[in-house]
Design a protein around this motif. Structure first.
Motif, short mmCIF file in Angstrom:
data_model
loop_
_atom_site.label_atom_id
_atom_site.label_comp_id
_atom_site.label_asym_id
_atom_site.label_seq_id
_atom_site.Cartn_x
_atom_site.Cartn_y
_atom_site.Cartn_z
N TRP A 301 27.48 28.91 -2.77
CA TRP A 301 27.11 28.52 -4.13
C TRP A 301 27.61 27.11 -4.50
O TRP A 301 27.22 26.55 -5.51
CB TRP A 301 27.62 29.52 -5.16
CG TRP A 301 29.09 29.82 -5.08
CD1 TRP A 301 29.68 30.83 -4.38
CD2 TRP A 301 30.16 29.10 -5.72
NE1 TRP A 301 31.04 30.80 -4.53
CE2 TRP A 301 31.37 29.75 -5.35
CE3 TRP A 301 30.21 28.00 -6.56
CZ2 TRP A 301 32.61 29.31 -5.81
CZ3 TRP A 301 31.44 27.56 -7.01
CH2 TRP A 301 32.63 28.21 -6.64
N ILE A 302 28.47 26.54 -3.62
CA ILE A 302 28.89 25.15 -3.85
C ILE A 302 27.70 24.23 -3.53
O ILE A 302 27.05 24.40 -2.49
CB ILE A 302 30.10 24.80 -2.96
CG1 ILE A 302 31.29 25.69 -3.30
CG2 ILE A 302 30.47 23.32 -3.12
CD1 ILE A 302 31.86 25.47 -4.69
N PRO A 303 27.38 23.26 -4.37
CA PRO A 303 26.22 22.38 -4.12
C PRO A 303 26.26 21.73 -2.75
O PRO A 303 27.32 21.44 -2.19
CB PRO A 303 26.34 21.33 -5.25
CG PRO A 303 27.11 22.03 -6.33
CD PRO A 303 28.07 22.95 -5.63
N TRP A 305 25.60 18.80 -1.93
CA TRP A 305 26.07 17.41 -1.87
C TRP A 305 27.56 17.33 -1.59
O TRP A 305 28.10 16.25 -1.32
CB TRP A 305 25.76 16.68 -3.17
CG TRP A 305 26.22 17.37 -4.44
CD1 TRP A 305 25.46 18.11 -5.28
CD2 TRP A 305 27.55 17.38 -4.97
NE1 TRP A 305 26.22 18.59 -6.32
CE2 TRP A 305 27.52 18.15 -6.16
CE3 TRP A 305 28.77 16.82 -4.59
CZ2 TRP A 305 28.63 18.38 -6.95
CZ3 TRP A 305 29.88 17.03 -5.37
CH2 TRP A 305 29.82 17.81 -6.54
N PHE A 306 28.27 18.49 -1.61
CA PHE A 306 29.70 18.47 -1.29
C PHE A 306 29.87 18.00 0.14
O PHE A 306 29.18 18.51 1.06
CB PHE A 306 30.29 19.87 -1.48
CG PHE A 306 31.80 19.90 -1.47
CD1 PHE A 306 32.52 19.52 -2.59
CD2 PHE A 306 32.50 20.28 -0.33
CE1 PHE A 306 33.91 19.53 -2.59
CE2 PHE A 306 33.88 20.30 -0.31
CZ PHE A 306 34.59 19.92 -1.44
N PRO A 307 30.75 17.03 0.41
CA PRO A 307 30.77 16.36 1.73
C PRO A 307 31.13 17.26 2.91
O PRO A 307 30.76 16.96 4.03
CB PRO A 307 31.82 15.26 1.54
CG PRO A 307 32.66 15.70 0.39
CD PRO A 307 31.73 16.46 -0.51
N LYS A 308 31.87 18.36 2.68
CA LYS A 308 32.31 19.20 3.79
C LYS A 308 31.89 20.65 3.54
O LYS A 308 31.86 21.11 2.41
CB LYS A 308 33.83 19.13 3.96
CG LYS A 308 34.36 17.77 4.39
CD LYS A 308 35.86 17.83 4.60
CE LYS A 308 36.40 16.47 5.07
NZ LYS A 308 37.88 16.51 5.28
N ARG A 309 31.60 21.34 4.63
CA ARG A 309 31.30 22.76 4.53
C ARG A 309 32.48 23.61 5.03
O ARG A 309 32.45 24.84 4.95
CB ARG A 309 30.06 23.14 5.35
CG ARG A 309 28.82 22.36 5.01
CD ARG A 309 28.57 22.22 3.52
NE ARG A 309 28.43 23.49 2.83
CZ ARG A 309 28.34 23.65 1.52
NH1 ARG A 309 28.44 22.58 0.73
NH2 ARG A 309 28.19 24.83 0.97
N GLU A 310 33.51 22.93 5.56
CA GLU A 310 34.73 23.62 5.99
C GLU A 310 35.92 22.72 5.67
O GLU A 310 35.89 21.52 5.94
CB GLU A 310 34.67 23.93 7.49
CG GLU A 310 35.82 24.81 7.96
CD GLU A 310 35.72 25.17 9.43
OE1 GLU A 310 35.29 26.29 9.74
OE2 GLU A 310 36.10 24.31 10.26
N VAL A 311 36.97 23.30 5.09
CA VAL A 311 38.13 22.52 4.69
C VAL A 311 39.40 23.14 5.28
O VAL A 311 39.43 24.33 5.60
CB VAL A 311 38.27 22.45 3.15
CG1 VAL A 311 37.11 21.68 2.54
CG2 VAL A 311 38.38 23.84 2.56
#
Length: 424
Positions: A301-303, A305-311
């Motif tokens: 559900w995070i847009p 455009w957020f630069p990372k998919r794993e943190v």
């Protein structure tokens, strides 16, 4: 012409005396908690902001340098802060007329202060001192003697001060002297309660000192800036320039900063490793599970455009949120308490050693509350509650003489051999 009915406004000697005010006394307009005193309406706010900002840059720069230099230098900084705090508080109720009739009475306050310092730091640093001198036989014996007789030494130093006080009691000044005696002990409780927890945090790892201290600074600066530009609603009468906008805005920024700073600080072993001695060399250690990154997948559900998919998140960051919450909601009440204290004694600041900020005590009011909480939180939720081999060895090395340590080693060897024989 109508005569002024206020005798304090007349031009005679009595009027001058009544209108005279010490440089540290609270002006009447500051005491009133109304909208005209909020920073957003303050005519001199930009000049005050520049002075405060200039001092803050110097303090933060010096603080960063001391952190880089290491544990002993941080402890030395704490000692210097304590001395300035004690000086400011001793002077708060000092009366020059009475002191002139009691030569040496002010020296008695410092006797109690340094006795308390010897007691507190002797208990906290004794094991680190032992670990530092283990290679030198003479120093090891000397330190062992100091530790063994540390408490009795501090006790008799205190008794000497107690007798000194009794012998200096002077007729018609009993009330002042006993008031100062009680005042001195209250100062020692306030100053050394905070410092003992602070130094304990430092040797558990600079991280546990630096993060809480930084959060208080961030919260204070954020509350000032948000209140400076957006503050409209007074928060509390004890601090007329504090606003709800500043309080809420600072809370959000402090929580956010706590999460990010914990990740940044947690990658430096110099900050995370505990110090077991009093040396100044660089530290290397197993960072432990709290400082080992864990990978988290960003929810869908995070847009996009957020630069990372794993943190990567350090487990200690979740603990940092608890520290940030306390620094935002509870620690400011240390400042409110100090404000009420200053109102009670009709002073604006505890001192004037820091331009734009007041005295050292004015900067340490919230830090004192935060340091105690950080230590209690660390001991309750971070440190393992069960006994470890390292903890037992520390107690043996600190409390048993060398001959008893050898006897214990021999006895343990016998017990282990008997158990091994019985199991076989």
């Amino acid at each position: 012409m109508q005569k002024d009915s206020n005798p304090g406004s007349q031009g005679g000697p009595g009027g001058r005396l009544r209108r005279r005010r010490g440089s540290n006394e609270v002006p009447a307009e500051v005491v009133k908690a109304n909208g005209d005193n909020l920073l957003v309406n303050d005519r001199n706010k930009y000049k005050s902001m520049l002075i405060r900002g200039y001092s803050s840059v110097w303090m933060i720069g010096g603080f960063a340098l001391i952190i880089y230099m290491g544990h002993l230098y941080i402890c030395a900084m704490i000692v210097v802060i304590q001395i300035f705090m004690a000086k400011e508080l001793f002077n708060l109720l000092r009366r020059a007329h009475e002191d002139r009739q009691l030569p040496g009475f002010r020296l008695l306050n410092w006797h109690f202060f340094f006795t308390a310092m010897l007691f507190v730091y002797g208990r906290i640093l004794s094991q680190r001192l032992v670990n530092t001198v283990t290679t030198d036989k003479f120093l090891y014996k000397l330190v062992g003697r100091f530790i063994k007789y540390h408490m009795v030494t501090c006790y008799f130093l205190y008794i000497a001060g107690f007798m000194w006080f009794i012998l200096t009691l002077k007729k018609k000044m009993y009330k002042y002297q006993f008031g100062q005696y009680a005042w001195t002990h209250m100062i020692l409780i306030v100053v050394f309660t905070q410092s003992s927890f602070t130094v304990a945090n430092i040797f558990e790892g600079i991280f546990w000192f630096l993060l809480p201290a930084s959060l208080i600074v961030i919260n204070d600066i954020a509350a000032y800036l948000v209140g400076f530009f957006f503050g409209r609603t007074p928060l509390i009468k004890l601090s007329p320039k504090k606003t709800w906008e500043g309080f809420i805005g600072a809370s959000v920024l402090t929580m956010f900063s706590a999460f990010l700073l914990a990740n940044f600080f947690g990658h430096f072993q110099w900050l995370t490793c505990p110090r077991k001695d009093l040396s100044t060399g660089w530290l290397q250690c197993d960072p432990g599970p709290l400082f080992k990154p864990e990978h988290f997948t960003i929810p869908e559900w995070i847009p996009q455009w957020f630069p990372k998919r794993e943190v990567e998140i350090l487990p200690v960051q979740w603990h940092a949120l608890c520290l940030g919450l306390f620094a935002s909601i509870i620690a400011p009440f240390g400042g409110f308490f100090a404000s009420g204290f200053k109102r009670a004694f009709k002073v604006k600041d505890f001192g004037d050693s820091i331009p734009g900020h007041g005295g050292i005590t004015d900067r340490m009011d919230c830090q004192m509350v935060m340091a105690v909480f950080a230590y209690i939180y660390h001991q309750s939720f971070v440190v393992p509650q069960n006994l470890s081999i390292e903890m037992i060895l520390d107690q043996i090395l600190m409390n048993l003489p060398f001959e008893d340590q050898l006897a214990l080693f021999t006895k343990l060897g016998q017990i282990i051999q008997e158990r091994r024989f019985a199991e076989s």
